[in-house]
Scaffold this active site. Structure first.
Site, PDB file in Angstrom:
ATOM      1  CB  SER A  42      -0.937   0.019   1.218  1.00  0.00           C
ATOM      2  OG  SER A  42      -0.197  -0.065   2.423  1.00  0.00           O
ATOM      3  CG  ASP A 348      -4.597   5.299   7.032  1.00  0.00           C
ATOM      4  OD1 ASP A 348      -3.426   5.163   7.449  1.00  0.00           O
ATOM      5  OD2 ASP A 348      -5.012   4.723   6.015  1.00  0.00           O
ATOM      6  CG  HIS A 351      -1.563   3.652   4.571  1.00  0.00           C
ATOM      7  ND1 HIS A 351      -2.795   3.197   5.016  1.00  0.00           N
ATOM      8  CD2 HIS A 351      -0.942   2.589   3.985  1.00  0.00           C
ATOM      9  CE1 HIS A 351      -2.908   1.913   4.706  1.00  0.00           C
ATOM     10  NE2 HIS A 351      -1.801   1.530   4.091  1.00  0.00           N
TER      11      HIS A 351
END
Length: 383
Positions: A42, A348, A351
């Protein structure tokens, strides 16, 4: 007298010009990378996991794209800044079948990806089925299928969205993966058990680089993993940690030690690969140092509390994830964005914000935190 002044001026200009030419001649020329092929999780996914499963929702993407863009951030990722630095468009995700353009590369990264295959589904703990070896398989399919389509296409518009076959050997191959292997390990193993698996994880990473090399790749840009112990998500359900559990910046010591051990083995593997893959230029990029220095001294770098989460609701043991709704004391609350994401490090809890990603890019793409110390624009040259 006037002629002598002019003559001296001309001589000075000639000397300056000569010195300048010598400096430029001593540097290696910039690389003309026609494409980027990215593999990762990610931290560099530009839409893969959104295309394969449920799309990432608002307020993700709000700061730059003004809408969700398949990225786990409020804006751009480090891979986006790499593309900008090389003068290339942002990468389309390989798994995204709509509106994709692969002329200048493709992104095989998906959120939740690991180097080693994991025996669990994405619906359990968010681990992607597209581990690094599967991303290499997808690259094989992409390369073969694009060659077939290119030979069959009669439309220039269609051909312009496909990669030129000669560009695969000239492209930059970027890797940013390993964080989720550490995450899974801390969830399923003891510290010593996880440490014992690291050599095999790094070995499988090296096998992926060899596979790309065998398929024509020559320029590699390899990110190490960041300080896992500094991710705020690690503190959500911790309570009061025992003395010595956290370092002076509030990060979990043992988790950062594991990240550093992974990075040590990864660097050793890169050095070994350089001697083995004689035509490859492999750059090891220390994003750990860039991220940790940002977290350890945030105010001087324009950031607020690096362990405070920007998006979502996180108070004591009440947690509502970014973009979701939940109830706290019978009141419905939306996990929205903080007022100033540009001042936050963590988007968040897992990240980074676009501002933090830009900081990492600015600290690494110039070569100041790379081995060898070369900027990304010259990463095609074997040192």
């Amino acid at each position: 007298m006037r002629h002598r002044v002019i003559e001296r001026a001309l001589v000075c200009c000639a000397v300056v010009s000569w010195l300048s030419s010598q400096t430029v001649a001593g540097e290696k020329p910039a690389c003309s990378f026609p494409a980027i092929y990215n593999f990762g999780d990610s931290n560099s996914d530009t839409g893969g996991i959104s295309a394969a499963f449920e799309p990432i929702r608002s307020p993700y993407g709000q700061s730059f794209f003004r809408e969700p863009s398949g990225r786990d951030s409020d804006g751009r990722l480090t891979i986006d800044f790499i593309a900008e630095r090389l003068g290339l468009p942002y990468l389309s995700a390989y798994l995204n079948s709509l509106g994709a353009n692969f002329r200048n590369g493709a992104n095989f990264a998906t959120g939740g990806s690991t180097i080693r295959r994991q025996n669990e589904t994405i619906f359990q703990y968010g681990i992607s089925p597209f581990s690094l070896d599967m991303q290499v398989v997808q690259f094989d399919q992409f390369k073969a299928r694009s060659a077939q389509l290119l030979s069959q296409s009669k439309s220039r518009a269609e051909r312009d969205k496909l990669p030129r076959q000669e560009d695969f050997s000239k492209a930059l191959y970027t890797f940013d993966i390993g964080q989720n292997d550490i995450s899974v390990g801390f969830r399923t193993m003891s510290f010593d058990q996880l440490k014992a698996t690291l050599p095999d994880i790094v070995s499988q990473f090296a096998s992926a680089v060899r596979s790309i090399y065998e398929r024509g790749g020559r320029s590699f840009w390899v990110h190490n993993t960041g300080p896992f112990g500094c991710l705020p998500v690690n503190m959500f359900y911790m309570g009061n940690p025992p003395p010595g559990y956290l370092d002076e910046h509030g990060c979990v010591k043992a988790q950062n030690q594991m990240s550093m051990e992974f990075n040590r083995l990864l660097k050793e593997a890169v050095i070994k690969l350089r001697s083995e893959l004689t035509e490859a230029a492999i750059t090891y990029v220390d994003v750990y140092s860039a991220k940790y220095e940002m977290i350890s001294n945030p105010k001087s770098r324009g950031f607020a509390d690096p362990l405070k989460v920007c998006c979502g609701y996180h108070e004591k043991f009440d947690h509502i994830w970014c973009g979701n709704k939940g109830k706290v004391n019978s009141t419905e609350i939306y996990g929205g964005s903080c007022p100033k994401p540009a001042a936050a490090v963590s988007w968040d809890g897992v990240h980074y914000t676009e501002a933090a990603n830009k900081y990492v890019a600015d600290r690494t793409l110039n070569g100041s935190l790379t081995d060898p110390p070369v900027p990304v624009t010259r990463a095609c040259h074997r040192q």
